[in-house]
Design a protein around this motif. Sequence first.
Motif, short mmCIF file in Angstrom:
data_model
loop_
_atom_site.label_atom_id
_atom_site.label_comp_id
_atom_site.label_asym_id
_atom_site.label_seq_id
_atom_site.Cartn_x
_atom_site.Cartn_y
_atom_site.Cartn_z
N ARG A 50 0.84 -1.19 0.00
CA ARG A 50 0.00 0.00 0.00
C ARG A 50 0.88 1.25 0.00
O ARG A 50 1.94 1.27 0.63
CB ARG A 50 -0.90 0.04 1.24
N LEU A 51 0.38 2.28 -0.69
CA LEU A 51 1.00 3.61 -0.67
C LEU A 51 -0.01 4.56 -0.05
O LEU A 51 -1.17 4.58 -0.48
CB LEU A 51 1.31 4.11 -2.08
N VAL A 52 0.40 5.32 0.92
CA VAL A 52 -0.44 6.39 1.48
C VAL A 52 0.40 7.65 1.39
O VAL A 52 1.38 7.81 2.13
CB VAL A 52 -0.89 6.09 2.92
N LEU A 53 0.02 8.51 0.45
CA LEU A 53 0.80 9.71 0.15
C LEU A 53 0.06 10.93 0.64
O LEU A 53 -1.05 11.21 0.18
CB LEU A 53 1.06 9.81 -1.35
N LYS A 54 0.68 11.64 1.56
CA LYS A 54 0.15 12.93 2.01
C LYS A 54 0.76 13.98 1.09
O LYS A 54 1.87 14.45 1.31
CB LYS A 54 0.53 13.20 3.47
N VAL A 55 0.03 14.30 0.02
CA VAL A 55 0.54 15.20 -1.01
C VAL A 55 0.36 16.65 -0.55
O VAL A 55 -0.76 17.11 -0.36
CB VAL A 55 -0.18 14.96 -2.35
N ASN A 56 1.48 17.32 -0.36
CA ASN A 56 1.49 18.69 0.14
C ASN A 56 1.51 19.69 -1.01
O ASN A 56 2.16 19.44 -2.02
CB ASN A 56 2.70 18.89 1.05
N PRO A 57 0.83 20.82 -0.86
CA PRO A 57 0.76 21.81 -1.93
C PRO A 57 2.05 22.63 -2.04
O PRO A 57 2.06 23.85 -1.91
CB PRO A 57 -0.44 22.68 -1.52
N LEU A 58 3.14 21.93 -2.28
CA LEU A 58 4.47 22.53 -2.37
C LEU A 58 5.21 21.95 -3.56
O LEU A 58 4.99 20.79 -3.92
CB LEU A 58 5.30 22.19 -1.12
N VAL A 59 6.11 22.72 -4.11
CA VAL A 59 7.05 22.24 -5.12
C VAL A 59 8.44 22.55 -4.59
O VAL A 59 8.74 23.71 -4.29
CB VAL A 59 6.81 22.91 -6.49
N PHE A 60 9.28 21.54 -4.44
CA PHE A 60 10.65 21.75 -3.97
C PHE A 60 11.60 22.07 -5.12
O PHE A 60 12.57 22.76 -4.93
CB PHE A 60 11.16 20.52 -3.21
#
Length: 189
Positions: free
Chosen positions: A143-153
Amino acid sequence: MRELTYYVAVTLDGRIAGPDGEFDAIPVTGDHIDMVFRDWRDTVPRVGLEAVGLEADGRRFDAVVMGWETYAAGLAATDDPYPHLDQYVFSRRHLDADVPAGITLTDEDPVALVRRLKAGEGVGIWLCGGGVLAGALIEEIDRLVLKVNPLVFGAGLPLFSGVYDPRSFVLERSTPYASGVIVNEYRRA
């Protein structure tokens, strides 16, 4: 059989940390944090749990695997981040480091160790990071659980390192939060 879940914060451009391992731009406040404390409490370090007066509940995980750099990122706060979990830290260069008794520091093949853990008794196994370890364990991730943050590094450590070899996962749930974070939950196809 126990599952291996890669549960991690990630940026819009697929980075789990900056070029030098920094992750201080990842938001630690907002309505998505309530979800973390409610649904993923086992992944909160001891210092975080103590700060809000909570204890791990053992519902999701009883073991965590991580690379040395992931472990070392928290050393300023504590040398025993998840005493409520069986902790396995992979390293080839730091095997002589002094770690607390609850942490297994190993240079064993990560795939072999994870397969052994998956075959054993327990709740679940959390892959905490980093991207190199995730790349090595890609075939074992259920399983993948990705907390996708509204950021671009723009640069930094990728979610996965390794060779080009596409794999498929199926989106099971996507939950947006007012903070701008979107939590995407996938299972292996």
